[in-house]
Design an enzyme around this catalytic site. Sequence first.
Site, mmCIF file in Angstrom:
data_model
loop_
_atom_site.group_PDB
_atom_site.id
_atom_site.type_symbol
_atom_site.label_atom_id
_atom_site.label_comp_id
_atom_site.label_asym_id
_atom_site.label_seq_id
_atom_site.Cartn_x
_atom_site.Cartn_y
_atom_site.Cartn_z
ATOM 1 N N GLU A 43 49.855 55.875 53.190
ATOM 2 C CA GLU A 43 48.722 55.785 52.487
ATOM 3 C C GLU A 43 47.427 56.835 53.668
ATOM 4 O OE1 GLU A 43 46.365 52.159 50.349
ATOM 5 O OE2 GLU A 43 48.654 51.932 49.941
ATOM 6 N N ASP A 72 47.255 53.057 42.318
ATOM 7 C CA ASP A 72 46.663 52.566 43.647
ATOM 8 C C ASP A 72 44.957 52.177 43.210
ATOM 9 O OD1 ASP A 72 46.857 52.832 46.668
ATOM 10 O OD2 ASP A 72 44.894 53.528 46.490
ATOM 11 N N PHE A 150 42.726 38.334 41.851
ATOM 12 C CA PHE A 150 43.225 38.420 43.230
ATOM 13 C C PHE A 150 41.869 39.835 43.889
ATOM 14 C CE2 PHE A 150 44.938 43.335 43.062
ATOM 15 C CZ PHE A 150 45.053 43.204 41.938
ATOM 16 N N GLY A 151 41.845 39.803 45.229
ATOM 17 C CA GLY A 151 41.029 40.515 45.862
ATOM 18 C C GLY A 151 39.749 40.978 45.308
ATOM 19 N N PHE A 152 38.988 42.139 44.910
ATOM 20 C CA PHE A 152 37.922 41.614 44.647
ATOM 21 C C PHE A 152 37.083 41.066 43.526
ATOM 22 C CE2 PHE A 152 38.731 45.156 47.334
ATOM 23 C CZ PHE A 152 37.784 44.828 48.351
ATOM 24 N N LYS A 174 41.249 39.467 31.271
ATOM 25 C CA LYS A 174 41.663 41.083 32.329
ATOM 26 C C LYS A 174 42.220 42.501 31.986
ATOM 27 C CE LYS A 174 42.495 42.388 36.932
ATOM 28 N NZ LYS A 174 42.330 42.212 38.626
ATOM 29 N N HIS A 179 40.998 48.719 34.817
ATOM 30 C CA HIS A 179 40.821 49.718 34.650
ATOM 31 C C HIS A 179 42.463 49.337 35.353
ATOM 32 C CE1 HIS A 179 41.083 46.919 37.733
ATOM 33 N NE2 HIS A 179 42.007 47.249 38.719
ATOM 34 N N ARG A 180 43.190 49.232 35.044
ATOM 35 C CA ARG A 180 44.930 48.783 35.485
ATOM 36 C C ARG A 180 45.167 48.731 33.700
ATOM 37 N NH1 ARG A 180 45.238 45.106 39.068
ATOM 38 N NH2 ARG A 180 45.310 46.566 40.519
HETATM 39 P P1 ITT Z 1 50.187 48.296 46.782
HETATM 40 O O1 ITT Z 1 51.588 47.836 47.846
HETATM 41 O O2 ITT Z 1 50.486 48.467 45.529
HETATM 42 O O3 ITT Z 1 49.865 49.702 47.790
HETATM 43 P P2 ITT Z 1 47.878 47.122 48.018
HETATM 44 O O4 ITT Z 1 47.008 45.696 47.509
HETATM 45 O O5 ITT Z 1 47.502 47.668 48.897
HETATM 46 O O6 ITT Z 1 49.166 47.481 46.981
HETATM 47 P P3 ITT Z 1 45.857 48.636 45.975
HETATM 48 O O7 ITT Z 1 46.163 49.689 47.923
HETATM 49 O O8 ITT Z 1 45.536 49.513 44.851
HETATM 50 O O9 ITT Z 1 46.469 47.712 47.228
HETATM 51 O O10 ITT Z 1 44.235 48.079 46.881
HETATM 52 C C1 ITT Z 1 43.803 48.057 47.148
HETATM 53 C C2 ITT Z 1 42.254 46.696 47.422
HETATM 54 O O11 ITT Z 1 41.262 47.368 46.569
HETATM 55 C C3 ITT Z 1 43.327 45.819 47.797
HETATM 56 O O12 ITT Z 1 42.506 44.900 49.446
HETATM 57 C C4 ITT Z 1 43.464 45.036 47.011
HETATM 58 O O13 ITT Z 1 43.647 43.776 46.546
HETATM 59 C C5 ITT Z 1 41.828 45.482 45.555
HETATM 60 N N1 ITT Z 1 42.040 45.359 44.521
HETATM 61 C C6 ITT Z 1 43.453 45.993 43.927
HETATM 62 N N2 ITT Z 1 43.320 46.167 42.614
HETATM 63 C C7 ITT Z 1 41.725 44.976 42.229
HETATM 64 C C8 ITT Z 1 42.085 44.197 41.051
HETATM 65 O O14 ITT Z 1 41.969 44.149 39.609
HETATM 66 N N3 ITT Z 1 41.210 43.419 41.428
HETATM 67 C C9 ITT Z 1 40.612 43.347 42.298
HETATM 68 N N4 ITT Z 1 40.784 43.503 43.761
HETATM 69 C C10 ITT Z 1 42.011 44.475 43.629
#
Ligand code: ITT
Length: 196
Positions: A43, A72, A150-152, A174, A179-180
Amino acid sequence: MNMDQNIIYFITGNIHKYNEISAFFNKENLNYVLKQKNIKTIEVQAESIKEIALYKLESIKGQVNGSYFIEDAGFFVDTPLNGFPGVYSSYVMKTLGNKGILRLIDDFEKTQAHFTSSIALYFKPLDKNLIFEGDVYGRVSKTIRGSGGFGFDPIFLPNVMPDSTFAELTTDEKNKISHRGKAWRKFTKFLKENTI
Ligand code: ITT
């Protein structure tokens, strides 16, 4: 026909992303089978999610037989953080987390934010790299809400459903607006038009 030709590998270490994409896959009558592979990708730091995605794809060249893709994503707080964390989303999620983001913007009433997704595909039949993108716009919630996603997701309020955070929606809800989901629909259209 060699059966391997119909497999598409999703290279990711993030099971949530895989589950979302696989929910899409199972709904469509595609002539492909989806499999997850967790290979270490590189990355790089770049200015856009698209550039990072293409570089990540290149970094695993020669390590997978057949067609494969990576995805990504980034979360951008446009107001008041001028797009931060954006390309630093992974790092900021690990260091500040949602609580840290909310603390940074605590004093601001008006917020704007978006997610971007770039799916980068190596499509073996055409020996080509392709990119499919999507984004979704909204605001940042004042509090962390919801247990899905998950994430944000627990701090993002999409404009089309402004009362719910992404984490308060089901995966299907969702996926319809995310976006996805948008990137995915472009990706599916391509696969349907290029069935082997
Ligand atoms: P890969 O192995 O696929 O790279 P990753 O977890 O590193 O997985 P990304 O670099 O795409 O994924 O994501 C960057 C950050 O954004 C990561 O902390 C995710 O949790 C968050 N993120 C990605 N997609 C999200 C979503 O749909 N909703 C909320 N947070 C998201």
